[in-house]
Design an enzyme around this catalytic site. Structure first.
Site, PDB file in Angstrom:
ATOM      1  N   GLY A  55       0.761  -1.306   0.082  1.00 29.99           N
ATOM      2  CA  GLY A  55      -0.112   0.001  -0.037  1.00 29.99           C
ATOM      3  C   GLY A  55       0.859   1.268  -0.004  1.00 29.99           C
ATOM      4  O   GLY A  55       0.262   2.344  -0.313  1.00 29.99           O
ATOM      5  N   GLY A  62      14.298   9.292  -8.795  1.00 31.19           N
ATOM      6  CA  GLY A  62      14.948   9.986  -7.502  1.00 31.19           C
ATOM      7  C   GLY A  62      16.401  10.267  -7.866  1.00 31.19           C
ATOM      8  O   GLY A  62      16.836   9.947  -9.172  1.00 31.19           O
ATOM      9  N   TRP A  66      25.844   7.592  -5.913  1.00 27.29           N
ATOM     10  CA  TRP A  66      26.978   6.908  -6.014  1.00 27.29           C
ATOM     11  C   TRP A  66      27.954   7.807  -6.653  1.00 27.29           C
ATOM     12  O   TRP A  66      27.732   8.577  -7.639  1.00 27.29           O
ATOM     13  CB  TRP A  66      26.711   5.702  -7.030  1.00 27.29           C
ATOM     14  CG  TRP A  66      28.237   4.954  -7.058  1.00 27.29           C
ATOM     15  CD1 TRP A  66      28.570   4.330  -6.259  1.00 27.29           C
ATOM     16  CD2 TRP A  66      28.694   4.674  -8.541  1.00 27.29           C
ATOM     17  NE1 TRP A  66      29.756   3.860  -7.048  1.00 27.29           N
ATOM     18  CE2 TRP A  66      29.697   3.693  -8.251  1.00 27.29           C
ATOM     19  CE3 TRP A  66      28.151   5.113  -9.942  1.00 27.29           C
ATOM     20  CZ2 TRP A  66      30.486   3.432  -9.234  1.00 27.29           C
ATOM     21  CZ3 TRP A  66      28.795   4.645 -10.654  1.00 27.29           C
ATOM     22  CH2 TRP A  66      29.915   3.641 -10.672  1.00 27.29           C
ATOM     23  N   ASP A  89      18.628   7.766  -2.999  1.00 32.09           N
ATOM     24  CA  ASP A  89      19.312   6.498  -3.180  1.00 32.09           C
ATOM     25  C   ASP A  89      20.848   6.593  -2.783  1.00 32.09           C
ATOM     26  O   ASP A  89      21.334   7.148  -3.383  1.00 32.09           O
ATOM     27  CB  ASP A  89      19.155   5.806  -4.627  1.00 32.09           C
ATOM     28  CG  ASP A  89      19.895   4.339  -4.485  1.00 32.09           C
ATOM     29  OD1 ASP A  89      20.866   4.261  -4.390  1.00 32.09           O
ATOM     30  OD2 ASP A  89      18.842   3.698  -4.737  1.00 32.09           O
ATOM     31  N   TYR A  94      28.993   4.096  -0.219  1.00 36.39           N
ATOM     32  CA  TYR A  94      29.302   5.164  -1.056  1.00 36.39           C
ATOM     33  C   TYR A  94      30.078   6.184  -0.282  1.00 36.39           C
ATOM     34  O   TYR A  94      30.586   7.217  -0.546  1.00 36.39           O
ATOM     35  CB  TYR A  94      28.079   5.855  -1.598  1.00 36.39           C
ATOM     36  CG  TYR A  94      27.144   5.102  -2.348  1.00 36.39           C
ATOM     37  CD1 TYR A  94      27.651   3.815  -3.063  1.00 36.39           C
ATOM     38  CD2 TYR A  94      25.997   5.338  -2.764  1.00 36.39           C
ATOM     39  CE1 TYR A  94      26.692   3.214  -3.936  1.00 36.39           C
ATOM     40  CE2 TYR A  94      25.109   4.587  -3.692  1.00 36.39           C
ATOM     41  CZ  TYR A  94      25.657   3.590  -4.166  1.00 36.39           C
ATOM     42  OH  TYR A  94      24.663   2.869  -5.221  1.00 36.39           O
ATOM     43  N   LYS A 124      21.605   0.795   1.274  1.00 36.57           N
ATOM     44  CA  LYS A 124      22.189  -0.509   1.189  1.00 36.57           C
ATOM     45  C   LYS A 124      23.010  -0.966   2.216  1.00 36.57           C
ATOM     46  O   LYS A 124      23.866  -0.156   2.558  1.00 36.57           O
ATOM     47  CB  LYS A 124      22.645  -0.611  -0.424  1.00 36.57           C
ATOM     48  CG  LYS A 124      21.646  -0.185  -1.509  1.00 36.57           C
ATOM     49  CD  LYS A 124      22.263   0.270  -2.659  1.00 36.57           C
ATOM     50  CE  LYS A 124      21.539   0.896  -3.651  1.00 36.57           C
ATOM     51  NZ  LYS A 124      21.714   2.486  -3.248  1.00 36.57           N
ATOM     52  N   HIS A 158      23.570  -4.764  -1.043  1.00 34.86           N
ATOM     53  CA  HIS A 158      24.470  -4.123  -2.251  1.00 34.86           C
ATOM     54  C   HIS A 158      25.694  -5.207  -2.694  1.00 34.86           C
ATOM     55  O   HIS A 158      26.372  -5.556  -1.917  1.00 34.86           O
ATOM     56  CB  HIS A 158      25.122  -2.877  -1.690  1.00 34.86           C
ATOM     57  CG  HIS A 158      25.633  -1.968  -2.859  1.00 34.86           C
ATOM     58  ND1 HIS A 158      27.055  -2.039  -3.422  1.00 34.86           N
ATOM     59  CD2 HIS A 158      25.131  -0.821  -3.472  1.00 34.86           C
ATOM     60  CE1 HIS A 158      26.803  -0.998  -4.117  1.00 34.86           C
ATOM     61  NE2 HIS A 158      25.982  -0.256  -4.547  1.00 34.86           N
TER      62      HIS A 158
END
Length: 159
Positions: A55, A62, A66, A89, A94, A124, A158
Site C-alpha cells: 500500500g 530519484g 553514487w 538513493d 558510497y 544498502k 548491495h
C-alpha cells in the site's frame, strides 16, 4: 537563479519574464524554452509514484548519489529536494550517507510543509561487514545514525 528559487513553477515565470524583457534572440529563446519544458517534465516525473503491494507509494524517480564527493553530495541532495525530488538513493559503501542525512535535515527544517514520510530514502547493506543477521542489524543501525533517521524506506543488499 533557479537554484535560489528552489521551485520549478517559479522557474517558468522567471525565464519567461527574463526573456520577454531582456532578450529577443530566437535561438536563445528556443533553448531556454526547451530547458523550461524539460524542467516541467522533471517536476512531473519527480511526483509520480509506484504503488507497492503493502500500500505504500514509492517515488518512481530519484537521485542516486553514487560517486558524489563529500560536501558536493550534500549540496546536490539539498538542491534536488528543493526542486521536488522525493526519492534519494544512497549506500553505506558510497561513504556519503552523512551528507544525505545533513541535507535531509536542512530541507525538512526549511520546509515544514514536507514531512519525513513524504521522502523515500533507500540505502544498502554491503556484505564486507560479514554475513548474517547481526552484521546486517549493525550496518543498518550505523546507516540510520549517519542518515539521522529513525527508519529507511528501502534497505537493500548491495552486491
Amino acid at each position: 537563479r533557479v537554484r535560489r528559487l528552489g521551485h520549478l513553477n517559479s522557474a517558468h515565470s522567471l525565464c519567461d519574464s527574463f526573456l520577454a524583457c531582456a532578450l529577443r534572440s530566437a535561438p536563445f529563446f528556443a533553448a531556454v524554452r526547451s530547458l523550461t519544458a524539460k524542467m516541467a517534465a522533471m517536476s512531473t516525473a519527480c511526483q509520480q509514484r509506484i504503488a507497492l503491494n503493502d500500500g505504500r507509494q514509492m517515488p518512481s524517480f530519484g537521485l542516486g548519489v553514487w560517486q558524489a564527493p563529500l560536501g558536493q553530495c550534500k549540496a546536490a541532495v539539498l538542491h534536488a529536494l528543493r526542486c521536488g525530488y522525493r526519492h534519494i538513493d544512497t549506500a553505506e559503501v558510497y561513504g556519503n550517507e552523512q551528507d544525505v542525512g545533513d541535507a535531509l535535515a536542512i530541507f525538512l527544517k526549511e520546509r515544514p510543509d514536507v514531512q519525513r514520510e513524504d521522502i523515500w530514502i533507500t540505502t544498502k547493506f554491503f556484505p564486507r561487514h560479514g554475513a548474517g543477521r547481526a552484521a546486517v542489524v549493525r550496518a543498518c543501525k550505523d546507516s540510520l545514525r549517519k542518515l539521522r533517521l529513525q527508519y529507511v524506506d528501502l534497505y537493500l543488499i548491495h552486491a
